[in-house]
Design a protein around this motif. Structure first.
Motif, PDB file in Angstrom:
ATOM      1  N   ARG A 172      33.583  11.154   8.287  1.00  0.00           N
ATOM      2  CA  ARG A 172      32.883  11.425   7.183  1.00  0.00           C
ATOM      3  C   ARG A 172      33.551  10.913   5.931  1.00  0.00           C
ATOM      4  N   GLU A 173      32.956  10.492   5.204  1.00  0.00           N
ATOM      5  CA  GLU A 173      33.692  10.018   3.633  1.00  0.00           C
ATOM      6  C   GLU A 173      32.916  10.343   2.533  1.00  0.00           C
ATOM      7  N   LEU A 174      33.598  10.651   1.412  1.00  0.00           N
ATOM      8  CA  LEU A 174      32.902  10.808   0.300  1.00  0.00           C
ATOM      9  C   LEU A 174      32.296   9.702  -0.510  1.00  0.00           C
TER      10      LEU A 174
ATOM     11  N   ASP B 108      36.206  23.972  -9.060  1.00  0.00           N
ATOM     12  CA  ASP B 108      36.728  22.715 -10.131  1.00  0.00           C
ATOM     13  C   ASP B 108      37.756  21.840  -9.232  1.00  0.00           C
ATOM     14  N   PHE B 109      37.175  20.634  -9.281  1.00  0.00           N
ATOM     15  CA  PHE B 109      38.101  19.613  -8.585  1.00  0.00           C
ATOM     16  C   PHE B 109      38.396  18.653  -9.484  1.00  0.00           C
ATOM     17  N   ALA B 110      39.901  18.639  -9.975  1.00  0.00           N
ATOM     18  CA  ALA B 110      40.348  17.701 -10.740  1.00  0.00           C
ATOM     19  C   ALA B 110      40.507  16.447 -10.022  1.00  0.00           C
ATOM     20  N   ASP B 111      40.914  16.415  -8.973  1.00  0.00           N
ATOM     21  CA  ASP B 111      41.324  15.501  -8.315  1.00  0.00           C
ATOM     22  C   ASP B 111      40.213  15.199  -7.046  1.00  0.00           C
ATOM     23  N   PHE B 112      39.468  14.050  -6.890  1.00  0.00           N
ATOM     24  CA  PHE B 112      38.331  14.209  -6.009  1.00  0.00           C
ATOM     25  C   PHE B 112      39.286  13.952  -4.500  1.00  0.00           C
ATOM     26  N   GLN B 113      40.221  13.544  -4.332  1.00  0.00           N
ATOM     27  CA  GLN B 113      41.011  13.398  -3.106  1.00  0.00           C
ATOM     28  C   GLN B 113      40.872  14.675  -2.367  1.00  0.00           C
TER      29      GLN B 113
ATOM     30  N   TYR C  84      32.664   9.757  -9.364  1.00  0.00           N
ATOM     31  CA  TYR C  84      33.649   9.062  -8.478  1.00  0.00           C
ATOM     32  C   TYR C  84      32.754   8.314  -7.656  1.00  0.00           C
ATOM     33  N   TYR C  85      33.397   7.352  -7.150  1.00  0.00           N
ATOM     34  CA  TYR C  85      32.689   6.184  -6.075  1.00  0.00           C
ATOM     35  C   TYR C  85      33.854   5.776  -5.260  1.00  0.00           C
ATOM     36  N   ALA C  86      33.424   5.950  -3.958  1.00  0.00           N
ATOM     37  CA  ALA C  86      34.273   5.178  -3.048  1.00  0.00           C
ATOM     38  C   ALA C  86      34.494   3.589  -3.151  1.00  0.00           C
TER      39      ALA C  86
END
Length: 124
Positions: free
Chosen positions: A45-47, A101-106, A58-60
């Motif tokens: 699975r991937e974002l 809250d997600f500052a880092d999408f990773q 954000y985009y892959a």
């Protein structure tokens, strides 16, 4: 309670376009991070794309030149416009939501809420 319902998946020819829709209920949509994940056969699975309540996106790397995420806070919906579809885009696409809250999408790998998924198939 919280419900996410995807629609818009289907079979398209490579090079074609498709728009996925996700309708949300049971949440204060405007403050949620909304995202699209996908899982292809034999792959993890991937974002794919995400958009915060503040408009940060954000985009892959594999889709950033072709896909666009958008959201309609009034109607509690999030969309994924997919252009120039490729066979490798074939996957089940899932709508996801999170109130954290997600500052880092990773670090955004386990959203609180998921839809059931919609199949996208791009044929060559």
């Amino acid at each position: 309670q919280v419900q996410l319902v995807e629609s818009g998946g289907g079979l398209v020819q490579a090079g074609g376009s498709l728009r996925l829709s996700c309708s949300a209920s049971g949440l204060t949509f405007g403050i949620y991070l909304m995202a699209w994940f996908r899982q292809a056969p034999g792959k993890e699975r991937e974002l794919v794309a995400a958009k915060t309540s503040g408009g940060r996106v954000y985009y892959a790397d594999s889709v950033k030149d072709r896909f666009t995420i958008s959201r309609d806070n009034t109607n509690k919906a999030v969309y994924l416009q997919m252009n120039n579809l490729k066979p490798e885009d074939t996957a089940v696409y899932y709508c996801a939501a999170d109130d954290r809250d997600f500052a880092d999408f990773q670090t955004f790998r386990a959203p609180r809420y998921w839809g059931q998924g919609t199949q996208v198939t791009a044929s060559s």
